[in-house]
Write a protein that holds these residues in place. Structure first.
Motif, PDB file in Angstrom:
ATOM      1  N   PRO A 130      11.341  13.878  -3.569  1.00 38.29           N
ATOM      2  CA  PRO A 130      11.932  14.541  -4.729  1.00 38.29           C
ATOM      3  C   PRO A 130      11.202  15.797  -5.181  1.00 38.29           C
ATOM      4  O   PRO A 130      11.838  16.773  -5.579  1.00 38.29           O
ATOM      5  N   LEU A 131       9.879  15.799  -5.127  1.00 38.28           N
ATOM      6  CA  LEU A 131       9.139  16.993  -5.545  1.00 38.28           C
ATOM      7  C   LEU A 131       9.066  18.052  -4.446  1.00 38.28           C
ATOM      8  O   LEU A 131       8.494  19.124  -4.661  1.00 38.28           O
ATOM      9  N   LEU A 149      -0.651   2.131  -8.905  1.00 40.39           N
ATOM     10  CA  LEU A 149      -0.204   3.421  -9.432  1.00 40.39           C
ATOM     11  C   LEU A 149       0.331   4.231  -8.257  1.00 40.39           C
ATOM     12  O   LEU A 149      -0.418   4.585  -7.348  1.00 40.39           O
ATOM     13  N   VAL A 150       1.617   4.504  -8.267  1.00 40.13           N
ATOM     14  CA  VAL A 150       2.248   5.222  -7.156  1.00 40.13           C
ATOM     15  C   VAL A 150       2.190   6.718  -7.423  1.00 40.13           C
ATOM     16  O   VAL A 150       2.755   7.211  -8.395  1.00 40.13           O
ATOM     17  N   VAL A 151       1.499   7.446  -6.554  1.00 41.40           N
ATOM     18  CA  VAL A 151       1.338   8.894  -6.711  1.00 41.40           C
ATOM     19  C   VAL A 151       1.798   9.543  -5.407  1.00 41.40           C
ATOM     20  O   VAL A 151       1.003   9.862  -4.534  1.00 41.40           O
ATOM     21  N   ASP A 152       3.109   9.687  -5.269  1.00 41.93           N
ATOM     22  CA  ASP A 152       3.645  10.156  -3.987  1.00 41.93           C
ATOM     23  C   ASP A 152       4.825  11.111  -4.141  1.00 41.93           C
ATOM     24  O   ASP A 152       5.611  11.287  -3.207  1.00 41.93           O
ATOM     25  N   GLY A 153       4.962  11.740  -5.300  1.00 40.93           N
ATOM     26  CA  GLY A 153       6.054  12.686  -5.495  1.00 40.93           C
ATOM     27  C   GLY A 153       7.418  12.033  -5.512  1.00 40.93           C
ATOM     28  O   GLY A 153       8.441  12.721  -5.404  1.00 40.93           O
ATOM     29  N   GLY A 154       7.461  10.713  -5.644  1.00 42.98           N
ATOM     30  CA  GLY A 154       8.729   9.993  -5.665  1.00 42.98           C
ATOM     31  C   GLY A 154       9.237   9.590  -4.296  1.00 42.98           C
ATOM     32  O   GLY A 154      10.347   9.079  -4.173  1.00 42.98           O
ATOM     33  N   SER A 155       8.429   9.796  -3.246  1.00 39.03           N
ATOM     34  CA  SER A 155       8.938   9.562  -1.893  1.00 39.03           C
ATOM     35  C   SER A 155       9.258   8.092  -1.625  1.00 39.03           C
ATOM     36  O   SER A 155      10.111   7.781  -0.798  1.00 39.03           O
ATOM     37  N   TRP A 156       8.602   7.175  -2.311  1.00 39.05           N
ATOM     38  CA  TRP A 156       8.879   5.759  -2.074  1.00 39.05           C
ATOM     39  C   TRP A 156      10.297   5.396  -2.512  1.00 39.05           C
ATOM     40  O   TRP A 156      10.880   4.417  -2.042  1.00 39.05           O
ATOM     41  N   ALA A 186      -4.221   0.065  -7.660  1.00 44.59           N
ATOM     42  CA  ALA A 186      -4.201   0.950  -6.471  1.00 44.59           C
ATOM     43  C   ALA A 186      -3.236   2.124  -6.680  1.00 44.59           C
ATOM     44  O   ALA A 186      -2.281   1.967  -7.400  1.00 44.59           O
ATOM     45  N   ALA A 187      -3.508   3.295  -6.075  1.00 40.11           N
ATOM     46  CA  ALA A 187      -2.609   4.447  -6.178  1.00 40.11           C
ATOM     47  C   ALA A 187      -2.048   4.773  -4.811  1.00 40.11           C
ATOM     48  O   ALA A 187      -2.735   4.643  -3.817  1.00 40.11           O
ATOM     49  N   LYS A 188      -0.810   5.210  -4.736  1.00 41.98           N
ATOM     50  CA  LYS A 188      -0.229   5.562  -3.444  1.00 41.98           C
ATOM     51  C   LYS A 188       0.191   7.015  -3.482  1.00 41.98           C
ATOM     52  O   LYS A 188       0.885   7.460  -4.383  1.00 41.98           O
ATOM     53  N   ALA A 189      -0.245   7.772  -2.478  1.00 40.92           N
ATOM     54  CA  ALA A 189      -0.026   9.207  -2.500  1.00 40.92           C
ATOM     55  C   ALA A 189       0.599   9.707  -1.221  1.00 40.92           C
ATOM     56  O   ALA A 189       0.519   9.063  -0.195  1.00 40.92           O
ATOM     57  N   ALA A 190       1.231  10.865  -1.310  1.00 43.30           N
ATOM     58  CA  ALA A 190       1.705  11.547  -0.106  1.00 43.30           C
ATOM     59  C   ALA A 190       0.929  12.834   0.029  1.00 43.30           C
ATOM     60  O   ALA A 190       1.034  13.724  -0.804  1.00 43.30           O
ATOM     61  N   ILE A 191       0.094  12.906   1.055  1.00 48.00           N
ATOM     62  CA  ILE A 191      -0.675  14.113   1.301  1.00 48.00           C
ATOM     63  C   ILE A 191      -0.307  14.594   2.683  1.00 48.00           C
ATOM     64  O   ILE A 191      -0.417  13.868   3.646  1.00 48.00           O
ATOM     65  N   GLY A 192       0.165  15.821   2.789  1.00 48.01           N
ATOM     66  CA  GLY A 192       0.651  16.293   4.074  1.00 48.01           C
ATOM     67  C   GLY A 192      -0.124  17.466   4.599  1.00 48.01           C
ATOM     68  O   GLY A 192      -0.869  18.118   3.889  1.00 48.01           O
TER      69      GLY A 192
END
Length: 265
Positions: free
Chosen positions: A206-207, A236-243, A186-192
């Motif tokens: 962080p990004l 798969l964590v895809v969140d700009g490092g927010s976690w 699974a992938a985890k993302a931050a989409i705003g």
């Protein structure tokens, strides 16, 4: 200079459900040549971009959702932009019989299915007090049961005998572009969106920015390709490092929810 270099690394994206006017292949254009992907929720949002990028890398696709008109329109755009085949089908992931019928039609058309992308989702970002019984049941039925239903049907009809790849993209907290958690194989993302941006939600990432649909699609492309041949059963964590850095601020989430709730849908 550092900000300019970082901005240059962000892949282009398009608002709405439109194909990218230009796409730079970072991987071989024939990475998925000869393969077929079955994508639920493929008519819009992240699912649409995943379908596009898969097709740009040689994959034929089936895009399926409850709204046949939406996936039919999406299919025309995808075929025009990529030159690959795209079969639009109507399914309800809460109803296994509709999934079975769609998989049968896909196999009749393409004779194979190599990749399943579970992208169908129903989501709300709001306090529990504002979530109705039916709304909660809808989320569970689509995100959890729907993912199981589709995976089980495809396993029984094709993957058990031929093998295949399953990538699960389930939005667990989303509301009008608020920070979106996605599990993709699974992938985890931050989409705003504007609500999250105005509430300064990205300052703790962080990004320092939201992710975009192309970035999530690239992650799914990796998971579905031979590049991830020894990757399985992982997140798969895809969140700009927010976690790693984002506080569990319930009050901030309420502010974003309130801002989104006051905007037209």
């Amino acid at each position: 200079m550092a900000e300019a270099a970082m901005a240059a690394r962000v892949p282009p994206d398009e608002d709405g459900d439109e194909c990218l006017p230009h796409y730079r292949h970072l991987l071989s254009p024939d990475l998925l040549a000869g393969q077929v992907a079955f994508i639920t929720g493929g008519g819009s949002g992240i699912g649409f971009r995943i379908a596009e990028l898969f097709m740009r890398h040689g994959c034929r696709t089936v895009i399926a959702s409850r709204n046949l008109q939406r996936v039919s329109e999406a299919s025309k755009k995808l075929v025009a932009a990529t030159g690959q085949q795209c079969l639009p089908l109507s399914i309800d992931v809460r109803q296994p019989q509709t999934i079975a019928a769609a998989v049968d039609e896909a196999l009749q058309e393409f004779k194979r299915i190599d990749i399943l992308i579970n992208g169908a989702a129903g989501n709300f970002l709001c306090p529990a007090s504002a979530l109705s019984f039916n709304a909660f049941k809808t989320v569970i039925d689509i995100d959890t049961m729907g993912t199981f239903n589709t995976s089980k049907v495809l396993f029984e009809k094709y993957f058990r005998d031929h093998g295949g790849i399953i990538v699960n993209i389930t939005a667990t907290l989303s509301y009008r572009g608020q920070a979106l958690q996605v599990h993709a194989g699974a992938a985890k993302a931050a989409i705003g969106g504007k609500s999250a941006e105005q509430s300064n939600q990205f300052s703790v990432i962080p990004l320092q920015r939201a992710g975009n649909k192309t970035e999530i699609a690239h992650s799914a492309l990796y998971l579905a390709s031979p590049l991830s041949s020894y990757v399985t059963g992982t997140t798969l964590v895809v969140d700009g490092g927010s976690w790693l850095t984002s506080p569990n601020s319930f009050s901030a989430l309420l502010d974003v929810w309130a801002a989104g709730a006051n905007q037209p849908h």
